[in-house]
Design an enzyme around this catalytic site. Structure first.
Site, PDB file in Angstrom:
ATOM      1  N   THR A  13       0.827  -1.208   0.000  1.00 32.65           N
ATOM      2  CA  THR A  13       0.000   0.000   0.000  1.00 32.65           C
ATOM      3  C   THR A  13       0.863   1.261   0.000  1.00 32.65           C
ATOM      4  O   THR A  13       0.698   2.144  -0.846  1.00 32.65           O
ATOM      5  CB  THR A  13      -0.896  -0.007   1.261  1.00 32.65           C
ATOM      6  OG1 THR A  13      -1.570  -1.259   1.297  1.00 32.65           O
ATOM      7  CG2 THR A  13      -1.896   1.108   1.244  1.00 32.65           C
ATOM      8  N   VAL A  14       1.794   1.355   0.939  1.00 29.08           N
ATOM      9  CA  VAL A  14       2.586   2.594   1.049  1.00 29.08           C
ATOM     10  C   VAL A  14       3.590   2.696  -0.093  1.00 29.08           C
ATOM     11  O   VAL A  14       3.771   3.771  -0.682  1.00 29.08           O
ATOM     12  CB  VAL A  14       3.297   2.674   2.428  1.00 29.08           C
ATOM     13  CG1 VAL A  14       4.145   3.928   2.518  1.00 29.08           C
ATOM     14  CG2 VAL A  14       2.278   2.631   3.557  1.00 29.08           C
ATOM     15  N   ALA A  33      14.346  19.191  -4.181  1.00 34.75           N
ATOM     16  CA  ALA A  33      15.611  18.454  -4.070  1.00 34.75           C
ATOM     17  C   ALA A  33      16.699  19.034  -4.977  1.00 34.75           C
ATOM     18  O   ALA A  33      17.857  18.644  -4.868  1.00 34.75           O
ATOM     19  CB  ALA A  33      15.383  16.979  -4.405  1.00 34.75           C
ATOM     20  N   LYS A 105       8.348   0.813  12.127  1.00 28.66           N
ATOM     21  CA  LYS A 105       8.651   1.115  13.542  1.00 28.66           C
ATOM     22  C   LYS A 105       8.985  -0.132  14.336  1.00 28.66           C
ATOM     23  O   LYS A 105       9.795  -0.093  15.257  1.00 28.66           O
ATOM     24  CB  LYS A 105       7.498   1.866  14.211  1.00 28.66           C
ATOM     25  CG  LYS A 105       6.386   0.956  14.708  1.00 28.66           C
ATOM     26  CD  LYS A 105       5.090   1.214  14.117  1.00 28.66           C
ATOM     27  CE  LYS A 105       4.688   0.060  13.253  1.00 28.66           C
ATOM     28  NZ  LYS A 105       3.398   0.236  12.635  1.00 28.66           N
ATOM     29  N   GLY A 134       2.585   8.386  10.952  1.00 29.66           N
ATOM     30  CA  GLY A 134       2.349   8.521   9.500  1.00 29.66           C
ATOM     31  C   GLY A 134       2.751   9.865   8.938  1.00 29.66           C
ATOM     32  O   GLY A 134       3.925  10.224   8.901  1.00 29.66           O
ATOM     33  N   ILE A 136       2.359  12.896  10.047  1.00 28.71           N
ATOM     34  CA  ILE A 136       2.730  14.003  10.948  1.00 28.71           C
ATOM     35  C   ILE A 136       4.256  14.052  11.071  1.00 28.71           C
ATOM     36  O   ILE A 136       4.870  13.041  11.406  1.00 28.71           O
ATOM     37  CB  ILE A 136       2.130  13.801  12.362  1.00 28.71           C
ATOM     38  CG1 ILE A 136       0.607  13.689  12.300  1.00 28.71           C
ATOM     39  CG2 ILE A 136       2.557  14.920  13.298  1.00 28.71           C
ATOM     40  CD1 ILE A 136      -0.038  13.422  13.656  1.00 28.71           C
ATOM     41  N   GLY A 187      -7.457  -0.126   5.401  1.00 34.09           N
ATOM     42  CA  GLY A 187      -5.997  -0.218   5.327  1.00 34.09           C
ATOM     43  C   GLY A 187      -5.274   0.482   6.471  1.00 34.09           C
ATOM     44  O   GLY A 187      -4.084   0.763   6.377  1.00 34.09           O
ATOM     45  N   LYS A 205       6.044   2.915  18.884  1.00 29.75           N
ATOM     46  CA  LYS A 205       6.212   4.302  18.434  1.00 29.75           C
ATOM     47  C   LYS A 205       6.666   5.181  19.605  1.00 29.75           C
ATOM     48  O   LYS A 205       7.525   6.058  19.448  1.00 29.75           O
ATOM     49  CB  LYS A 205       4.896   4.814  17.853  1.00 29.75           C
ATOM     50  CG  LYS A 205       4.524   4.115  16.547  1.00 29.75           C
ATOM     51  CD  LYS A 205       3.093   4.403  16.148  1.00 29.75           C
ATOM     52  CE  LYS A 205       2.732   3.744  14.817  1.00 29.75           C
ATOM     53  NZ  LYS A 205       1.295   3.721  14.558  1.00 29.75           N
ATOM     54  N   GLY A 302      -2.393   4.997   6.565  1.00 32.72           N
ATOM     55  CA  GLY A 302      -2.994   5.099   5.236  1.00 32.72           C
ATOM     56  C   GLY A 302      -1.940   5.381   4.181  1.00 32.72           C
ATOM     57  O   GLY A 302      -0.829   5.814   4.490  1.00 32.72           O
TER      58      GLY A 302
END
Ligand code: HSE
Length: 432
Positions: A13-14, A33, A105, A134, A136, A187, A205, A302
């Site tokens: 997913t990620v 960049a 993590k 995620g 933040i 998810g 975490k 997510g």
């Protein structure tokens, strides 16, 4: 324009979200960049699996050696999850000269010292913003932006799955099982949601944040933790009646020169920022001695929120910022801890207690007698008239004044042994 070749290992997913960002928003990254980030390879275990992203020809491969053996690939986003083979793959990537970006993590909480030492020996870096909360940017905030402060405390809603489940139960009357299924469908939850709901994910975490913020060296398994698996609709309802919501909080706070750490459901005041964090959102409140209170709020799980943090790390890595902070922060090094953990039994709080009791003479005085003998003072009591058909058991809810966790645990264990008390009682800390 300079081109830097990068790779992704793991296109779940990620990983798919990261590939999409790289392929669809190249201009944005060129601006930040100062170079083009070129997705050279994406390593997967199953080449035939349908993907939600269209990759240019030749990018997809099932051979890690296409990455480790290609000296032009400088930075690798590693998004597999779990401990093995992720640990071995990270070591191989570092040893082949790659800087690594991870969202894992569990891997850092378990093998941080080994992996960070190896990266340091090899002159490489590991970036891990996406591993906590995620989207933040809490790792950068604590590691860099708030570095002029002594951090005094950190309170976080760090597990989106738990916050989603509790929100569904609290706001929509959903059952625990239905809410968990919906979190999995969206998810948010890990493949095995046990570690989400039992507080382990939040403890992992918290161990990373406590390491960054306080220089603590606490293994996540040593952090006292409770999850939301036993939370009942009745407690959410009584909490509301008392002016609170219930949230799974991860807490690290300095008490004198010791660090109090725990993960547990807690009552938080209605109308307070933490109480208003809903659904899969995460939030962190940090208190620093210079800055005061700072709040962070955003999606903690997510595809795209996590990909957002991963790609920002990738940019920091290719421009060289990660290497500088990685060197100066000396994370998970052999240096001794800067702070010792505090015995959780001494952690002070008010408590919400719920007992299912026989509605007989003398029961209330038996319970209050035990609380009194443990030095626990009662602030308020709720007992409603029994409803028709409820038999003769009634819920008795007691809010205490501030006491120590150890005293509350002992008193509740003693009360649970009374013949007039049914089942196991509920004891929840109150966050003021
Ligand atoms: N499963 C985690 C959560 C997301 O629900 O917050 C990744 O850490």
């Amino acid at each position: 324009m300079e081109i830097t070749k990068v790779a992704i290992v793991g296109l779940g997913t990620v990983g798919t979200g990261v590939a999409r960002l790289l392929l669809e928003h190249g201009d944005r990254f060129t601006r930040h960049a100062g170079r083009t980030l070129w997705l050279e390879k994406a390593v997967v275990s199953d080449l035939k699996k349908p993907r939600d992203v269209e990759l240019p020809k030749g990018v997809l491969t099932d051979k890690l050696s296409d990455v480790t053996g290609n000296p032009e690939i400088k930075a690798v986003v590693q998004l597999i999850g779990g401990l093995e083979p992720d640990r071995t793959i990270m070591l191989k990537l570092l040893e082949s000269g790659k800087d690594v970006i991870t969202a894992n993590k569990a891997l850092l909480a378990e093998h941080g010292p080994e992996l960070f030492d190896r990266a340091r020996e090899l002159g490489r870096s590991i970036a891990f913003e996406a591993s906590v909360a995620g989207g933040i940017p809490i790792v950068a905030a604590i590691g860099q932006c708030l570095s002029s402060n002594e951090i005094r405390s950190l309170h976080g809603i760090l597990n989106g799955t738990c916050n989603f489940i509790v929100s569904q139960m609290d706001h929509h009357g959903a059952s625990y099982d239905d809410a968990l299924r919906e979190a999995q469908r969206r998810g948010y939850a890990e493949a095995d949601p046990t570690m989400d709901v039992d507080g382990s994910d939040a403890a992992q975490k918290l161990s990373i944040l406590a390491h960054l913020a306080f220089g603590a060296r606490v293994h996540w398994r040593d952090i006292p933790r409770e999850g939301i698996q036993n939370l009942q609709a009745a407690d959410l309802k009584f909490a509301r009646e008392l002016g609170f919501r219930i949230k799974l909080l991860a807490v690290a706070q300095l008490v004198g020169d010791q660090l109090e750490l725990h993960v547990a459901p807690q009552l938080v005041r209605l109308g307070s920022p933490l109480a208003d964090v809903r659904d899969a959102y995460n939030a962190v409140r940090v208190v620093g001695d210079a800055v005061g209170k700072v709040w962070f709020h955003g999606l903690g799980a997510g595809q795209m929120p996590t990909a957002s943090a991963v790609v920002a790390d990738l940019i920091d890595t290719v421009v060289g910022r990660t290497a500088i902070t990685f060197r100066t922060l000396e994370l998970w090094s052999q240096r001794p801890a800067r702070v010792a953990p505090r015995d959780f039994g001494m952690a002070e709080s008010r408590f919400y207690l719920r007992f299912d009791v026989d509605d007989h003479p003398g029961v209330l005085s038996e319970i209050t007698g035990i609380l009194g003998r443990h030095g626990i003072s009662i602030a308020s009591v709720i007992q409603h008239e029994p409803t028709a058909g409820a038999g003769d058991a009634v819920p008795l809810v007691i809010m205490t004044h501030v006491t120590q966790q150890g005293a509350a645990d002992k008193a509740v264990a003693e009360i649970d042994k009374l013949n007039s008390v049914r089942g196991r009682s509920v004891r929840i800390r109150v966050h003021e």
